[in-house]
Design an enzyme around this catalytic site. Structure first.
Site, PDB file in Angstrom:
ATOM      1  N   SER A  51      -3.128  10.883   5.576  1.00  0.00           N
ATOM      2  CA  SER A  51      -2.068  11.752   5.058  1.00  0.00           C
ATOM      3  C   SER A  51      -2.331  13.237   5.252  1.00  0.00           C
ATOM      4  CB  SER A  51      -1.851  11.483   3.566  1.00  0.00           C
ATOM      5  OG  SER A  51      -3.042  11.718   2.836  1.00  0.00           O
ATOM      6  N   ASP A 341      -0.325  18.428  -4.807  1.00  0.00           N
ATOM      7  CA  ASP A 341      -0.227  17.288  -5.712  1.00  0.00           C
ATOM      8  C   ASP A 341      -1.650  16.940  -6.148  1.00  0.00           C
ATOM      9  OD1 ASP A 341      -1.349  15.804  -3.608  1.00  0.00           O
ATOM     10  OD2 ASP A 341       0.560  14.953  -2.980  1.00  0.00           O
ATOM     11  N   HIS A 344      -3.627  16.310  -2.423  1.00  0.00           N
ATOM     12  CA  HIS A 344      -3.500  17.099  -1.201  1.00  0.00           C
ATOM     13  C   HIS A 344      -3.406  18.599  -1.492  1.00  0.00           C
ATOM     14  CE1 HIS A 344      -1.722  13.091  -0.455  1.00  0.00           C
ATOM     15  NE2 HIS A 344      -2.380  13.182   0.691  1.00  0.00           N
TER      16      HIS A 344
END
Length: 366
Positions: A51, A341, A344
């Site tokens: 991600s 978040d 990340h």
């Protein structure tokens, strides 16, 4: 017969001229490309992993690990939630921007991707993927094997556009970036416990490195020569891991950090070994752990205020579907946050890290 040969020659000559003009026009729309030692350049950036560098490949997968909805992307150009796990750009975008190649690195599975985009690189990364084949299987993400299959498809498309010789040149001179390992440690080992019954931390990190080595050798066989392999970050200091494993005070979870450090040491050693076995390659270990832990422990040094919580919602647990448009308490001063978040970093934190990493490692690819 001579006329036919001349016609073929002219056709080939015209094709080469058109290709050169095409590339020139692309480069004129971006910043000047950063020169490597010896006046070499990076024609493309090709990315694999998770991600941290997924620009939206998970968007149309049957998985919960996606973020193509607000508030993700609120500071991205146009305020669009593209599937990038950030408020804005992610490292793969910042790398191509720093190198002057283009402004954004697109997802290979983006339905709007154009043939021209292939010339300067794409990302095959899939959020929540990892070196361990079990890791993406748990959440229905693309495995690194899947990403390699798409890369083979990409090579075929590139050959169709520019031919065999220019394709080989592009692969040999491009920068390949591999970012994986975090989800193996955090999710597959510590959270799901699927591997914990079989391995202790030492043997599992050894398994990860074996998978990583196999993947990198497969990339080499497909033509990659310049490979930047990112280390694991200080996983225990991610807001989510502070919440889950850091006790009442939400301290950094030292067992997660120790696992990341052990893996990093083994990965660095394995990359040294691969370089000796593959002298045509430049496989560079990129230490992400040290600059990120410094940023987290000394946020004020870099102009940040909050390093133990994310901007989205409470900042302690929200990520993916839990970070959504109904998180009414999402922060307004995102530039003061290291994390977007609970897992990340923000675009600004990424920018600090990528600028440092490029300055430190760019001369290694000669």
């Amino acid at each position: 017969m001579q006329f036919f040969s001349m016609k073929l020659c002219l056709s080939s000559w015209c094709s080469n001229i058109l290709f050169s003009i095409h590339v020139f026009l692309i480069l004129c729309t971006t910043k000047a490309i950063v020169k490597l030692p010896g006046n070499e350049t990076v024609p493309a950036v090709i990315v694999f992993g998770d991600s941290i560098v997924d620009p939206g490949n998970n968007n149309n997968l049957n998985t919960l690990i996606k973020c193509n909805f607000p508030p993700y992307g609120r500071d991205f150009p146009g305020g669009i939630a593209t599937g990038r796990f950030s408020n804005g750009k992610i490292p793969s975008d910042l790398i191509v921007e720093e190198l002057g190649i283009k402004d954004l690195l697109p997802a290979y599975l983006d339905p709007t991707l154009q043939p021209n985009d292939l010339l300067t690189g794409v990302s095959f990364a899939s959020s929540a993927s990892g070196y361990d084949p079990l890791t993406p299987k748990i959440v229905s993400a693309l495995s690194l094997t899947d990403q390699l299959d798409y890369f083979r498809e990409y090579i075929g498309k590139l050959r169709g556009i520019v031919g065999e010789e220019k394709t080989n040149f592009t692969l040999a001179k491009s920068l390949f970036v591999v970012v994986a390992g975090s989800d193996d440690i955090v999710n597959t080992y510590f959270v799901t416990r699927a591997r914990k019954l079989q391995y202790d931390v030492s043997s599992y990190t050894h398994l990860m490195v074996n998978f990583a080595s196999t993947f990198l050798k497969e990339l080499f066989e497909l033509g990659a020569r310049r490979l930047a392999v990112f280390s694991a970050p200080p996983l225990g200091c991610l807001p989510s891991q502070r919440t889950l494993a850091g006790g009442l005070q939400r301290e950094c979870a030292e067992n997660y950090n120790q696992a990341a450090q052990l893996y990093n040491a083994k990965l660095s050693s394995e990359l040294d070994s691969l370089n000796s076995k593959l002298p045509q390659a430049k496989i560079v270990y990129v230490d992400v752990y040290s600059p990120l832990i410094d940023l987290i422990q000394n946020p004020g040094k870099y102009g940040f205020e909050v390093a133990d919580k994310g901007c989205c919602g409470t900042g302690t647990i929200e990520v993916a579907v839990l970070c959504n448009q109904y998180n009414l308490v999402t922060c307004t001063n995102v530039s003061g946050y290291v994390f977007w978040d609970s897992y990340h970093p923000t675009e600004r934190a990424y920018a600090v890290l990528i600028s440092h990493l490029i300055q430190k490692y760019i001369n290694s690819f000669i």
